[in-house]
Structure formats: structure tokens, C-alpha cells
Design a protein around this motif. Sequence first.
Motif, PDB file in Angstrom:
ATOM      1  N   UNK A 170      -4.651  20.259 -10.203  1.00  0.00           N
ATOM      2  CA  UNK A 170      -4.868  20.432  -9.020  1.00  0.00           C
ATOM      3  C   UNK A 170      -4.142  19.454  -7.989  1.00  0.00           C
ATOM      4  N   UNK A 171      -3.464  19.428  -6.969  1.00  0.00           N
ATOM      5  CA  UNK A 171      -2.762  18.713  -6.313  1.00  0.00           C
ATOM      6  C   UNK A 171      -3.821  17.642  -5.701  1.00  0.00           C
ATOM      7  N   UNK A 172      -3.499  16.698  -5.438  1.00  0.00           N
ATOM      8  CA  UNK A 172      -4.430  15.445  -4.851  1.00  0.00           C
ATOM      9  C   UNK A 172      -3.931  14.670  -3.697  1.00  0.00           C
ATOM     10  N   UNK A 173      -2.688  15.257  -3.203  1.00  0.00           N
ATOM     11  CA  UNK A 173      -1.969  14.453  -2.124  1.00  0.00           C
ATOM     12  C   UNK A 173      -2.925  14.179  -0.802  1.00  0.00           C
ATOM     13  N   UNK A 174      -2.641  13.148  -0.453  1.00  0.00           N
ATOM     14  CA  UNK A 174      -3.357  12.914   0.939  1.00  0.00           C
ATOM     15  C   UNK A 174      -2.273  12.734   2.092  1.00  0.00           C
ATOM     16  N   UNK A 175      -1.158  12.472   1.626  1.00  0.00           N
ATOM     17  CA  UNK A 175      -0.076  12.350   2.865  1.00  0.00           C
ATOM     18  C   UNK A 175       1.015  13.439   2.479  1.00  0.00           C
ATOM     19  N   UNK A 176       1.830  13.596   3.431  1.00  0.00           N
ATOM     20  CA  UNK A 176       3.113  14.374   3.328  1.00  0.00           C
ATOM     21  C   UNK A 176       4.244  13.599   3.463  1.00  0.00           C
ATOM     22  N   UNK A 177       5.663  14.031   3.133  1.00  0.00           N
ATOM     23  CA  UNK A 177       6.583  13.120   3.307  1.00  0.00           C
ATOM     24  C   UNK A 177       6.711  12.781   4.828  1.00  0.00           C
ATOM     25  N   UNK A 178       6.397  13.355   5.699  1.00  0.00           N
ATOM     26  CA  UNK A 178       6.590  13.159   7.081  1.00  0.00           C
ATOM     27  C   UNK A 178       5.574  12.006   7.641  1.00  0.00           C
ATOM     28  N   UNK A 179       4.400  11.932   7.011  1.00  0.00           N
ATOM     29  CA  UNK A 179       3.514  10.851   7.529  1.00  0.00           C
ATOM     30  C   UNK A 179       3.018  10.014   6.438  1.00  0.00           C
ATOM     31  N   UNK A 180       3.894   9.709   5.298  1.00  0.00           N
ATOM     32  CA  UNK A 180       3.456   8.606   4.098  1.00  0.00           C
ATOM     33  C   UNK A 180       3.689   7.400   4.488  1.00  0.00           C
ATOM     34  N   UNK A 181       4.793   7.037   5.372  1.00  0.00           N
ATOM     35  CA  UNK A 181       4.954   5.730   6.132  1.00  0.00           C
ATOM     36  C   UNK A 181       3.655   5.659   6.823  1.00  0.00           C
ATOM     37  N   UNK A 182       3.266   6.138   7.681  1.00  0.00           N
ATOM     38  CA  UNK A 182       2.224   5.755   8.704  1.00  0.00           C
ATOM     39  C   UNK A 182       0.970   5.732   8.033  1.00  0.00           C
ATOM     40  N   UNK A 189      13.735  -3.376   3.900  1.00  0.00           N
ATOM     41  CA  UNK A 189      13.457  -2.226   3.102  1.00  0.00           C
ATOM     42  C   UNK A 189      12.464  -2.144   1.979  1.00  0.00           C
ATOM     43  N   UNK A 190      12.114  -3.448   1.652  1.00  0.00           N
ATOM     44  CA  UNK A 190      11.258  -3.533   0.501  1.00  0.00           C
ATOM     45  C   UNK A 190       9.635  -3.409   1.123  1.00  0.00           C
ATOM     46  N   UNK A 191       9.440  -4.128   2.362  1.00  0.00           N
ATOM     47  CA  UNK A 191       8.378  -3.825   2.875  1.00  0.00           C
ATOM     48  C   UNK A 191       8.131  -2.287   3.309  1.00  0.00           C
ATOM     49  N   UNK A 192       9.068  -1.780   3.848  1.00  0.00           N
ATOM     50  CA  UNK A 192       9.073  -0.416   4.031  1.00  0.00           C
ATOM     51  C   UNK A 192       8.747   0.552   3.170  1.00  0.00           C
ATOM     52  N   UNK A 193       9.436   0.244   1.712  1.00  0.00           N
ATOM     53  CA  UNK A 193       8.962   1.011   0.621  1.00  0.00           C
ATOM     54  C   UNK A 193       7.522   0.637  -0.095  1.00  0.00           C
ATOM     55  N   UNK A 194       7.122  -0.501   0.149  1.00  0.00           N
ATOM     56  CA  UNK A 194       5.587  -0.702  -0.017  1.00  0.00           C
ATOM     57  C   UNK A 194       4.637  -0.033   0.683  1.00  0.00           C
ATOM     58  N   UNK A 195       5.125   0.089   1.883  1.00  0.00           N
ATOM     59  CA  UNK A 195       4.219   0.776   3.053  1.00  0.00           C
ATOM     60  C   UNK A 195       4.051   2.451   2.846  1.00  0.00           C
ATOM     61  N   UNK A 196       5.370   2.936   2.462  1.00  0.00           N
ATOM     62  CA  UNK A 196       5.500   4.285   2.373  1.00  0.00           C
ATOM     63  C   UNK A 196       5.174   4.776   0.807  1.00  0.00           C
ATOM     64  N   UNK A 197       5.833   4.073  -0.140  1.00  0.00           N
ATOM     65  CA  UNK A 197       5.692   4.292  -1.384  1.00  0.00           C
ATOM     66  C   UNK A 197       4.443   4.223  -1.958  1.00  0.00           C
ATOM     67  N   UNK A 198       4.167   2.864  -2.200  1.00  0.00           N
ATOM     68  CA  UNK A 198       3.199   2.136  -2.993  1.00  0.00           C
ATOM     69  C   UNK A 198       1.831   2.479  -1.978  1.00  0.00           C
ATOM     70  N   UNK A 199       1.649   2.397  -0.740  1.00  0.00           N
ATOM     71  CA  UNK A 199       0.530   2.511   0.016  1.00  0.00           C
ATOM     72  C   UNK A 199       0.269   3.970   0.425  1.00  0.00           C
ATOM     73  N   UNK A 200       1.462   4.696   0.783  1.00  0.00           N
ATOM     74  CA  UNK A 200       1.456   5.928   1.452  1.00  0.00           C
ATOM     75  C   UNK A 200       1.486   6.969   0.236  1.00  0.00           C
ATOM     76  N   UNK A 201       2.276   7.055  -0.631  1.00  0.00           N
ATOM     77  CA  UNK A 201       2.125   7.915  -1.797  1.00  0.00           C
ATOM     78  C   UNK A 201       1.125   7.761  -2.679  1.00  0.00           C
ATOM     79  N   UNK A 202       0.909   6.563  -3.112  1.00  0.00           N
ATOM     80  CA  UNK A 202       0.044   6.418  -4.132  1.00  0.00           C
ATOM     81  C   UNK A 202      -1.619   5.812  -3.691  1.00  0.00           C
ATOM     82  N   UNK A 203      -1.587   4.762  -2.962  1.00  0.00           N
ATOM     83  CA  UNK A 203      -2.788   4.209  -2.780  1.00  0.00           C
ATOM     84  C   UNK A 203      -3.703   5.178  -1.914  1.00  0.00           C
ATOM     85  N   UNK A 206       4.455  -5.160   9.567  1.00  0.00           N
ATOM     86  CA  UNK A 206       5.325  -5.691   8.608  1.00  0.00           C
ATOM     87  C   UNK A 206       6.401  -4.842   7.757  1.00  0.00           C
ATOM     88  N   UNK A 207       6.020  -3.721   7.999  1.00  0.00           N
ATOM     89  CA  UNK A 207       7.102  -2.596   7.149  1.00  0.00           C
ATOM     90  C   UNK A 207       8.489  -2.830   7.854  1.00  0.00           C
TER      91      UNK A 207
END
Length: 155
Positions: free
Chosen positions: A106-118, A140-154, A135-136
Motif C-alpha cells: 500500500x502506498x505511503x506517500x505523504x507528499x505529491x510532486x506538486x508540494x514535495x518541496x514545500x 540546486x543541491x539545497x533544493x534537491x535536499x529539501x524536495x527529494x531527501x526531506x519532501x519525498x523520503x523523510x 536554505x533551499x
Amino acid sequence: MDLHKTDPEFIERFEHFAFNEVPNEENQQLEGKTRYMAILATLIGCDGVGAYKEMLPKALENDVTPIMVKEIVYQATDYLGYGRMLPFLICTNEIFAESGIELPLDGQETTALENRLEKGIEAQTEIFGAHMKEAWKAGHINRWLAANCFGDYYT
């Protein structure tokens, strides 16, 4: 390969230490679920695929859910990279299939592509403080950390 047959003295000592001595050390016990989550994460971090394959069924027997396992594996992507994580995802899926665990989970996502950065910025700010709100924008690295590391995974 059965190490009980090929290396009986080694496996006797290893199993005694890993499964008796360490978990029973006075005032050092971890709940089984927590212990096995830490073991799986550590094995991923040290590229211990063979040991991970041995430990994953034990983790499942000790109340680590399939969703928890997948989250541990997915989280490794940001810290180790896709190349180091992929063998663990593949063997996890193989062991789940052998165990009758239906995929996909079952999916566990808590964000969508549209709000993952936020949502990632919110998580970073909550953890590290208000200075992370902007900081984002520092590159681009800071933006990637915010969107991918924290938005997608954390999250």
C-alpha cells in the motif's frame, strides 16, 4: 550455503554473540523491532547484501512490517545512492515474494510532486530551525535536499 555445516565453530560463536550475548546485555536491550530495524539499516549501509538476506526474515518475524522494511530501503537512496540501494530493494522484493507478501505494498506517500518541496522545507525547518526556510534557494543541491531527501523520503 549452510554455515552450520561448513563453518560450525564460527557460526556457533557468531550466533551466540549476536543473538544471545548482545541482545541480553543488561541495560542495553532494544525492543526486537527496533533492534532489527537498526540491523537492516546498518547492513544496507555497509553493503552487506548476504547478511541482509539472512536478517530480513528474522526482522519480519520480530514485528518489522513490510512497510517499515521498504521505508528503510527507500531512505538509503538519499544517503548511499541508487546504485548502492538497488541490490537491497531487489532482494527485499524477492524475499517478500518468497514469503507471500504481495507487491506493491500500500502506498505511503505523504507528499505529491506538486508540494514535495514545500513539505520538505517544512520538515527541515522543524528539525533544524527557522534559518532553513530559505536554505533551499542557495542552489540546486539545497533544493534537491529539501524536495527529494526531506519532501519525498523523510516526510
